[in-house]
Design a protein around this motif. Sequence first.
Motif, short mmCIF file in Angstrom:
data_model
loop_
_atom_site.label_atom_id
_atom_site.label_comp_id
_atom_site.label_asym_id
_atom_site.label_seq_id
_atom_site.Cartn_x
_atom_site.Cartn_y
_atom_site.Cartn_z
N ASN A 43 44.25 21.79 51.42
CA ASN A 43 43.78 21.38 52.74
C ASN A 43 42.26 21.45 52.81
OD1 ASN A 43 46.29 20.80 53.77
ND2 ASN A 43 46.58 22.82 54.65
N TYR A 44 41.67 22.47 52.20
CA TYR A 44 40.21 22.60 52.20
C TYR A 44 39.59 21.44 51.41
CZ TYR A 44 35.55 24.39 51.27
OH TYR A 44 34.20 24.52 51.15
N ASN A 45 40.16 21.14 50.24
CA ASN A 45 39.65 20.02 49.44
C ASN A 45 39.80 18.71 50.20
OD1 ASN A 45 38.90 21.64 47.31
ND2 ASN A 45 40.79 21.35 46.19
N ALA A 47 39.91 18.37 53.48
CA ALA A 47 38.93 18.38 54.57
C ALA A 47 37.54 18.07 54.05
CB ALA A 47 38.95 19.74 55.28
N CYS A 48 37.20 18.64 52.90
CA CYS A 48 35.87 18.35 52.32
C CYS A 48 35.76 16.89 51.95
CB CYS A 48 35.62 19.23 51.10
SG CYS A 48 35.29 20.94 51.51
N SER A 49 36.81 16.32 51.36
CA SER A 49 36.75 14.91 50.99
C SER A 49 36.69 14.03 52.24
CB SER A 49 37.92 14.52 50.09
OG SER A 49 38.97 13.94 50.79
N ARG A 51 35.31 14.94 55.04
CA ARG A 51 33.95 15.10 55.56
C ARG A 51 32.99 14.24 54.75
NH1 ARG A 51 30.07 20.37 56.20
NH2 ARG A 51 28.36 19.19 57.05
N ASN A 52 33.15 14.25 53.42
CA ASN A 52 32.29 13.42 52.58
C ASN A 52 32.50 11.95 52.91
OD1 ASN A 52 31.21 15.63 51.29
ND2 ASN A 52 32.61 15.55 49.57
N SER A 53 33.75 11.55 53.13
CA SER A 53 34.03 10.16 53.49
C SER A 53 33.41 9.82 54.83
CB SER A 53 35.53 9.91 53.53
OG SER A 53 36.11 10.11 52.27
N ASP A 55 30.82 11.30 56.19
CA ASP A 55 29.37 11.25 56.00
C ASP A 55 28.94 9.92 55.38
OD1 ASP A 55 29.10 13.79 57.05
OD2 ASP A 55 28.89 14.80 55.11
#
Length: 92
Positions: A43-45, A47-49, A51-53, A55
């Motif tokens: 889930n963290y990965n 969420a990070c992906s 967020r990167n998307s 951004d």
Amino acid sequence: MIAQKQMLEMVQPVQDMMSRYTSTVNEVVAMNMDVAFDVLLKNYNFACSMRNSADMMMGDMLKGQQRLITEMVHVAQDYAAKLPDMMPLVKK
């Protein structure tokens, strides 16, 4: 002495069973924690992906807006430059 030996013979299987039960419960808890951490990490990965998307999407959107504004300024400048040439046509 005999009573103590008989008591140990009766208690030993219960102790063995409790020991196996405790170790099994510990293994289940450890496995559940591993699964929970795996899910949390995924889930963290994710969420990070995301967020990167997001951004990247915002960056692309801002670049697109900047390009649109630049093109609109060029169109307005071209129109303003051609306006004096078009004014004599309007007066006639």
